[in-house]
Design a protein around this motif. Structure first.
Motif, PDB file in Angstrom:
ATOM      1  N   VAL A 104       4.334  -1.676   6.836  1.00 12.15           N
ATOM      2  CA  VAL A 104       5.254  -2.098   5.493  1.00 12.15           C
ATOM      3  C   VAL A 104       5.180  -1.061   4.511  1.00 12.15           C
ATOM      4  O   VAL A 104       4.457  -0.971   3.831  1.00 12.15           O
ATOM      5  CB  VAL A 104       4.467  -3.679   4.860  1.00 12.15           C
ATOM      6  N   ARG A 105       6.038  -0.485   5.172  1.00 11.06           N
ATOM      7  CA  ARG A 105       6.577   0.865   3.968  1.00 11.06           C
ATOM      8  C   ARG A 105       6.952   0.396   2.797  1.00 11.06           C
ATOM      9  O   ARG A 105       7.759  -0.725   2.825  1.00 11.06           O
ATOM     10  CB  ARG A 105       7.573   2.040   4.964  1.00 11.06           C
ATOM     11  N   PRO A 106       6.562   1.319   1.711  1.00 11.09           N
ATOM     12  CA  PRO A 106       7.174   0.742   0.304  1.00 11.09           C
ATOM     13  C   PRO A 106       8.571   0.549   0.172  1.00 11.09           C
ATOM     14  O   PRO A 106       9.115  -0.439  -0.393  1.00 11.09           O
ATOM     15  CB  PRO A 106       6.727   1.961  -0.535  1.00 11.09           C
ATOM     16  N   ASP A 107       9.469   1.314   1.114  1.00  8.56           N
ATOM     17  CA  ASP A 107      11.087   1.085   0.985  1.00  8.56           C
ATOM     18  C   ASP A 107      11.343  -0.582   1.595  1.00  8.56           C
ATOM     19  O   ASP A 107      12.229  -0.947   1.089  1.00  8.56           O
ATOM     20  CB  ASP A 107      11.720   2.198   1.847  1.00  8.56           C
ATOM     21  N   LEU A 108      10.501  -1.017   2.566  1.00  3.17           N
ATOM     22  CA  LEU A 108      10.466  -2.337   2.835  1.00  3.17           C
ATOM     23  C   LEU A 108      10.414  -3.391   2.024  1.00  3.17           C
ATOM     24  O   LEU A 108      11.063  -4.565   2.088  1.00  3.17           O
ATOM     25  CB  LEU A 108       9.942  -2.706   4.195  1.00  3.17           C
ATOM     26  N   LEU A 109       9.742  -3.336   0.785  1.00  2.00           N
ATOM     27  CA  LEU A 109       9.472  -4.049  -0.253  1.00  2.00           C
ATOM     28  C   LEU A 109      10.825  -4.514  -0.850  1.00  2.00           C
ATOM     29  O   LEU A 109      11.201  -5.556  -1.375  1.00  2.00           O
ATOM     30  CB  LEU A 109       8.435  -3.889  -1.294  1.00  2.00           C
ATOM     31  N   GLY A 111       0.927  -1.218   0.171  1.00  2.00           N
ATOM     32  CA  GLY A 111       0.188  -0.026   0.009  1.00  2.00           C
ATOM     33  C   GLY A 111       0.941   1.389  -0.012  1.00  2.00           C
ATOM     34  O   GLY A 111       1.934   1.328   0.866  1.00  2.00           O
ATOM     35  N   GLU A 112       0.459   2.272  -0.878  1.00  2.00           N
ATOM     36  CA  GLU A 112       1.278   3.576  -0.803  1.00  2.00           C
ATOM     37  C   GLU A 112       1.285   3.978   0.513  1.00  2.00           C
ATOM     38  O   GLU A 112       2.340   4.821   0.749  1.00  2.00           O
ATOM     39  CB  GLU A 112       0.463   4.490  -1.864  1.00  2.00           C
ATOM     40  N   ASP A 113       0.474   4.286   1.261  1.00  3.19           N
ATOM     41  CA  ASP A 113       0.459   4.789   2.453  1.00  3.19           C
ATOM     42  C   ASP A 113       0.277   3.766   3.797  1.00  3.19           C
ATOM     43  O   ASP A 113       0.030   4.125   4.926  1.00  3.19           O
ATOM     44  CB  ASP A 113      -0.904   5.493   2.685  1.00  3.19           C
ATOM     45  N   LEU A 157       2.711  -0.833  -5.955  1.00  2.00           N
ATOM     46  CA  LEU A 157       2.149  -0.120  -4.875  1.00  2.00           C
ATOM     47  C   LEU A 157       0.680   0.311  -5.403  1.00  2.00           C
ATOM     48  O   LEU A 157       0.359   0.997  -6.239  1.00  2.00           O
ATOM     49  CB  LEU A 157       2.879   1.301  -4.441  1.00  2.00           C
ATOM     50  N   LEU A 158      -0.287  -0.028  -4.496  1.00  2.00           N
ATOM     51  CA  LEU A 158      -1.785   0.172  -4.481  1.00  2.00           C
ATOM     52  C   LEU A 158      -1.896   1.419  -3.643  1.00  2.00           C
ATOM     53  O   LEU A 158      -1.374   1.581  -2.607  1.00  2.00           O
ATOM     54  CB  LEU A 158      -2.564  -1.039  -4.627  1.00  2.00           C
ATOM     55  N   PRO A 159      -3.082   1.987  -4.112  1.00  2.00           N
ATOM     56  CA  PRO A 159      -3.612   3.228  -3.338  1.00  2.00           C
ATOM     57  C   PRO A 159      -3.961   2.688  -1.848  1.00  2.00           C
ATOM     58  O   PRO A 159      -4.688   1.584  -1.930  1.00  2.00           O
ATOM     59  CB  PRO A 159      -4.772   3.857  -3.895  1.00  2.00           C
TER      60      PRO A 159
END
Length: 99
Positions: free
Chosen positions: A48-53, A42-44, A67-69
């Motif tokens: 699990v923040r996007p950078d953790l992916l 999820g973008e927000d 990343l999805l809304p």
């Protein structure tokens, strides 16, 4: 459910086992998936923040972060987009399978 002692009794042992696994599991050796992987987030998402992916990069052969809304439960807002993504990802795989 919390007010149902029988239900709580039936659930408490498996729940404790789940927590124990989470607290004690350590893989013997790093595992690297040999297949391309789509990582969803999820973008927000504050958990699990996007950078953790990006940390998945060392565990997979190739990956595409998507990343999805939305937040941690992004799929609630993005279900149609998520379904389209799954279908479009699997369609070529299914076509290539022997019949």
């Amino acid at each position: 459910m919390i007010n149902d002692p029988e239900m709580m009794s039936a659930l408490i042992k498996p729940m404790r086992a789940d927590v124990e696994i989470l607290e004690t599991y350590r893989p013997e050796a790093p595992v690297r998936l040999a297949c391309p992987t789509t990582l969803l987030g999820g973008e927000d998402d504050p958990v699990v923040r996007p950078d953790l992916l990006e940390r998945w990069a060392s565990h997979v052969h190739a990956f595409v972060p998507v990343l999805l809304p939305g937040g941690h439960f992004y799929f609630r807002k993005s279900l149609p987009v998520l379904i389209d993504l799954v279908v479009s990802t699997l369609r070529p795989v299914l076509r290539a399978m022997p019949r």
